[in-house]
Design an enzyme around this catalytic site. Structure first.
Site, PDB file in Angstrom:
ATOM      1  N   GLU A 127      -9.709  11.343  20.237  1.00  0.00           N
ATOM      2  CA  GLU A 127      -9.451  12.352  19.184  1.00  0.00           C
ATOM      3  C   GLU A 127     -10.770  13.032  18.764  1.00  0.00           C
ATOM      4  OE1 GLU A 127      -6.974  10.953  15.768  1.00  0.00           O
ATOM      5  OE2 GLU A 127      -8.752  11.410  14.568  1.00  0.00           O
ATOM      6  N   LYS A 135      -5.753   1.814  19.510  1.00  0.00           N
ATOM      7  CA  LYS A 135      -5.826   2.856  18.464  1.00  0.00           C
ATOM      8  C   LYS A 135      -7.264   3.332  18.283  1.00  0.00           C
ATOM      9  CE  LYS A 135      -4.496   5.616  15.176  1.00  0.00           C
ATOM     10  NZ  LYS A 135      -5.502   5.858  14.220  1.00  0.00           N
ATOM     11  N   LYS A 138     -14.801   7.888   9.408  1.00  0.00           N
ATOM     12  CA  LYS A 138     -14.506   6.572   8.839  1.00  0.00           C
ATOM     13  C   LYS A 138     -14.874   5.426   9.778  1.00  0.00           C
ATOM     14  CE  LYS A 138     -10.252   7.555   7.210  1.00  0.00           C
ATOM     15  NZ  LYS A 138     -10.117   9.021   7.098  1.00  0.00           N
ATOM     16  N   ARG A 146     -38.501  -0.132  37.254  1.00  0.00           N
ATOM     17  CA  ARG A 146     -38.259  -1.434  36.613  1.00  0.00           C
ATOM     18  C   ARG A 146     -38.966  -2.543  37.385  1.00  0.00           C
ATOM     19  NH1 ARG A 146     -33.442  -3.352  36.917  1.00  0.00           N
ATOM     20  NH2 ARG A 146     -33.485  -4.585  35.012  1.00  0.00           N
ATOM     21  N   HIS A 177     -38.379  -6.590  37.962  1.00  0.00           N
ATOM     22  CA  HIS A 177     -36.958  -6.795  37.654  1.00  0.00           C
ATOM     23  C   HIS A 177     -36.081  -6.841  38.916  1.00  0.00           C
ATOM     24  CE1 HIS A 177     -37.680  -6.691  33.414  1.00  0.00           C
ATOM     25  NE2 HIS A 177     -38.238  -5.487  33.481  1.00  0.00           N
ATOM     26  N   GLY A 200       0.866  -1.183   0.000  1.00  0.00           N
ATOM     27  CA  GLY A 200       0.000   0.000   0.000  1.00  0.00           C
ATOM     28  C   GLY A 200       0.895   1.222   0.000  1.00  0.00           C
ATOM     29  N   SER A 225      -0.461   6.244  14.552  1.00  0.00           N
ATOM     30  CA  SER A 225      -1.089   7.566  14.584  1.00  0.00           C
ATOM     31  C   SER A 225      -0.098   8.667  14.272  1.00  0.00           C
ATOM     32  CB  SER A 225      -1.720   7.832  15.951  1.00  0.00           C
ATOM     33  OG  SER A 225      -2.289   9.133  15.935  1.00  0.00           O
ATOM     34  N   VAL A 274       0.033   7.736   0.444  1.00  0.00           N
ATOM     35  CA  VAL A 274       0.946   8.662   1.135  1.00  0.00           C
ATOM     36  C   VAL A 274       1.423   8.105   2.488  1.00  0.00           C
ATOM     37  CG1 VAL A 274      -0.913  10.091   2.060  1.00  0.00           C
ATOM     38  CG2 VAL A 274       1.339  11.082   1.743  1.00  0.00           C
ATOM     39  N   HIS A 301      -7.933   5.649  21.041  1.00  0.00           N
ATOM     40  CA  HIS A 301      -7.181   6.879  20.717  1.00  0.00           C
ATOM     41  C   HIS A 301      -8.042   7.759  19.813  1.00  0.00           C
ATOM     42  CE1 HIS A 301      -4.868   9.209  17.774  1.00  0.00           C
ATOM     43  NE2 HIS A 301      -3.922   9.360  18.700  1.00  0.00           N
ATOM     44  N   ASN A 302      -8.625   7.155  18.784  1.00  0.00           N
ATOM     45  CA  ASN A 302      -9.426   7.926  17.842  1.00  0.00           C
ATOM     46  C   ASN A 302     -10.722   8.423  18.469  1.00  0.00           C
ATOM     47  OD1 ASN A 302      -7.398   7.154  16.095  1.00  0.00           O
ATOM     48  ND2 ASN A 302      -8.777   6.737  14.401  1.00  0.00           N
TER      49      ASN A 302
HETATM   50  C1  6PG Z   1      -4.385   9.218  13.419  1.00  0.00           C
HETATM   51  C2  6PG Z   1      -5.768   9.533  12.876  1.00  0.00           C
HETATM   52  C3  6PG Z   1      -6.022   8.753  11.619  1.00  0.00           C
HETATM   53  C4  6PG Z   1      -7.184   9.266  10.791  1.00  0.00           C
HETATM   54  C5  6PG Z   1      -8.474   9.260  11.525  1.00  0.00           C
HETATM   55  C6  6PG Z   1      -9.535  10.091  10.861  1.00  0.00           C
HETATM   56  O1  6PG Z   1      -4.339   8.793  14.549  1.00  0.00           O
HETATM   57  O2  6PG Z   1      -3.408   9.441  12.710  1.00  0.00           O
HETATM   58  O3  6PG Z   1      -6.720   9.184  13.820  1.00  0.00           O
HETATM   59  O4  6PG Z   1      -6.121   7.406  11.967  1.00  0.00           O
HETATM   60  O5  6PG Z   1      -6.897  10.530  10.311  1.00  0.00           O
HETATM   61  O6  6PG Z   1      -8.878   7.927  11.589  1.00  0.00           O
HETATM   62  O7  6PG Z   1     -10.733   9.558  11.238  1.00  0.00           O
HETATM   63  P1  6PG Z   1     -12.111  10.053  10.706  1.00  0.00           P
HETATM   64  O8  6PG Z   1     -12.018  10.065   9.187  1.00  0.00           O
HETATM   65  O9  6PG Z   1     -13.091   9.074  11.194  1.00  0.00           O
HETATM   66  O10 6PG Z   1     -12.284  11.430  11.256  1.00  0.00           O
END
Ligand code: 6PG
Length: 469
Positions: A191, A184, A262, A448, A454, A12, A130, A15, A187-188
């Site tokens: 984020e 990860k 995503k 409940r 319950h 792959g 990341s 970039v 992490h996101n």
């Molecule tokens: C990272 C980012 C990377 C990506 C995101 C964008 O840690 O480098 O998180 O993995 O840019 O997944 O996610 P979305 O498209 O869902 O905003």
């Protein structure tokens, strides 16, 4: 270079893949790249001139170039592409070879792939990477998991290419099976939460305090010199000052307010629900992306509800800038606390054996959520390895107690102005619920039991009770 002499292979050559491979080559390892698009393979060689790098569009040639046991990393879109690349590789591999999936794959897919490849004696490692394309080139934060033997095969390469903080590499073997991809994913999720909080801070500063882009740039630049110092605050400061090269004014003002996603943030929220761990700020960030996508409907609703709130006069700039900064710091802590709490629970549920201090340590550099705050978090986990939630760490009592006042103030202002502050509110509500010994959910239990028998527990005696209401 001779056949079978390359140290590392990358599949792959988009970039991310190209940059990661060039980073590997910069550190003295020879690397081969495979992309079914011959132009990408050629582009890699052109960019790598002088380095021990080879590109090809042929899978058999690619595998033959690699030194056994082969170390092959995939940076291809998560999902079906990963399975089809693995299938195309398998006829060429030998027992003991290692495939590393460096994309944002769903952790359960990683578990499945580990099992499928185990029966073929191929090692498979799920690894979060990341830092975006620039991180891949100059030093990302790397989150590998799975078989420790697999990690040992590539540890020297990963340690060399990762970001460094005071010489300390931002990579470590994080835990069993899909631990790397799980970490990860969270992490996101964090984020998403931090990005939404920053977006809300921008909304408040722009529309309640009346700051223009230049002033916003100055405020964020200033914040980045203090407690809020972080990659996301830093890039936000730069974003405000980017001129539109296709017309007059600032680029930011020309960008459509529909945020794409995503899936990793949504997966974090979904899995937190499965685990029964509250992560409302991450949930709010995912929800706000959903609301942002409803642009057409928002356009239809807007004229009917412009009178929903009386416009307030612009607020005192200096006061509100200070409050938003303090509220952001408070909400950042709460967002990390939610994500780390989820990791603690997932570690037990999935047997990952995560070390939260190590995760905070490798997030200090290279990744998108890197922030000065992470050193404080690393220290908190070093002091209390069994810490259940960052809010229980003495290191965070003072900053949280201090920041909550500002959070209350700006949320009230946002509410009065009709400006959504869902992430800020969720962080404050999470805090208010978490710090409160008594919640009104005794009533939920009574309801409940009333309609569904319950049962409930009592505060004054042990056992399970049912009442004929
Ligand atoms: C990272 C980012 C990377 C990506 C995101 C964008 O840690 O480098 O998180 O993995 O840019 O997944 O996610 P979305 O498209 O869902 O905003």
């Amino acid at each position: 270079m001779m056949i079978s002499t390359y140290d590392f292979g990358m599949i792959g050559l988009g970039v991310m893949g190209r940059n990661f491979l060039l980073n590997v080559a910069d550190h003295g390892f020879s690397a081969a790249g495979l992309d079914l698009d011959p132009e990408k393979a050629a582009a890699l060689e052109a960019e790598a001139s002088g380095k021990p790098v080879k590109g090809t569009a042929d899978t058999a040639t690619f595998v033959r170039m690699l030194k056994p046991p082969r170390k092959i990393m995939l940076l291809v879109p998560a999902g079906k592409a990963v399975d089809s690349v693995i299938a195309s590789l398998l006829p060429h591999l030998e027992p003991g070879d290692l495939i590393i999936d460096g994309g944002n794959s769903y952790f359960e897919d990683t578990n499945r792939r580990i099992e499928e490849l185990k029966s073929k004696n191929i090692l498979f490692m799920g690894m979060g990477v990341s830092g975006g394309s620039e991180g891949a080139r100059r030093g990302p934060s790397i989150m590998p998991g799975g078989n420790p033997e697999a990690y040992r095969l590539v540890a020297p390469i990963l340690e060399a290419v990762s970001a460094k903080v005071n010489g300390d590499p931002c990579v470590a073997h994080l835990g069993n099976t899909s631990a790397g991809h799980y970490v990860k994913m969270v992490h996101n999720g964090i984020e998403y939460g931090l990005m939404q909080l920053i977006a809300e801070a921008y909304d408040i500063l722009k529309n309640i305090a009346g700051l223009d882009n230049k002033q916003l740039h100055t405020v964020f630049k200033d914040w980045n010199r203090g407690a809020l110092q972080s990659f996301l605050i830093e890039i936000t400061a730069s974003i405000f000052l980017k001129a539109d090269d296709q017309g007059k004014g600032w680029l930011l003002d020309k960008i459509l307010d529909k945020a794409k996603q995503k899936g990793t943030g949504k997966w974090t929220s979904q899995n937190a629900m499965d685990l029964g761990i509250p992560t409302p700020t991450i949930d709010a960030a995912v929800t706000m992306r959903g609301l942002s996508a409803l642009k057409m409907e928002r356009k239809m609703a807007a004229p009917h509800y412009t009178r929903a709130v009386e416009p307030l006069p612009l607020a005192d700039k200096e006061q509100i800038i200070g409050q938003v900064g303090e509220a952001l710091y408070f909400a950042f802590i709460v967002t990390y606390a939610q994500g780390m709490h989820q990791l603690t629970e997932a570690s037990k549920e999935y047997g990952y054996e995560l070390n939260l201090g190590t995760i905070a340590r490798i997030w200090r550099g290279g990744c998108i959520i890197r922030a000065a705050l992470l050193e404080k978090m690393r220290q908190a986990y070093a002091d209390q390895p069994e810490l259940r939630n960052l809010l229980l760490s003495p290191a965070f009592h003072e900053p949280v107690l201090h920041g909550q006042h500002a959070a209350r103030a700006i949320i009230k202002t946002a509410i009065d102005s009709g400006i959504p502050a869902m992430a800020f509110s969720s962080a404050l509500h999470y805090f208010d619920a978490y710090r409160r010994e008594q919640l009104p959910l005794n009533l939920v239990q009574a309801q409940r039991d009333f309609f569904g028998a319950h049962t409930y527990e009592r505060v004054d005696r042990s056992g399970v009770f049912h009442t004929n209401w």
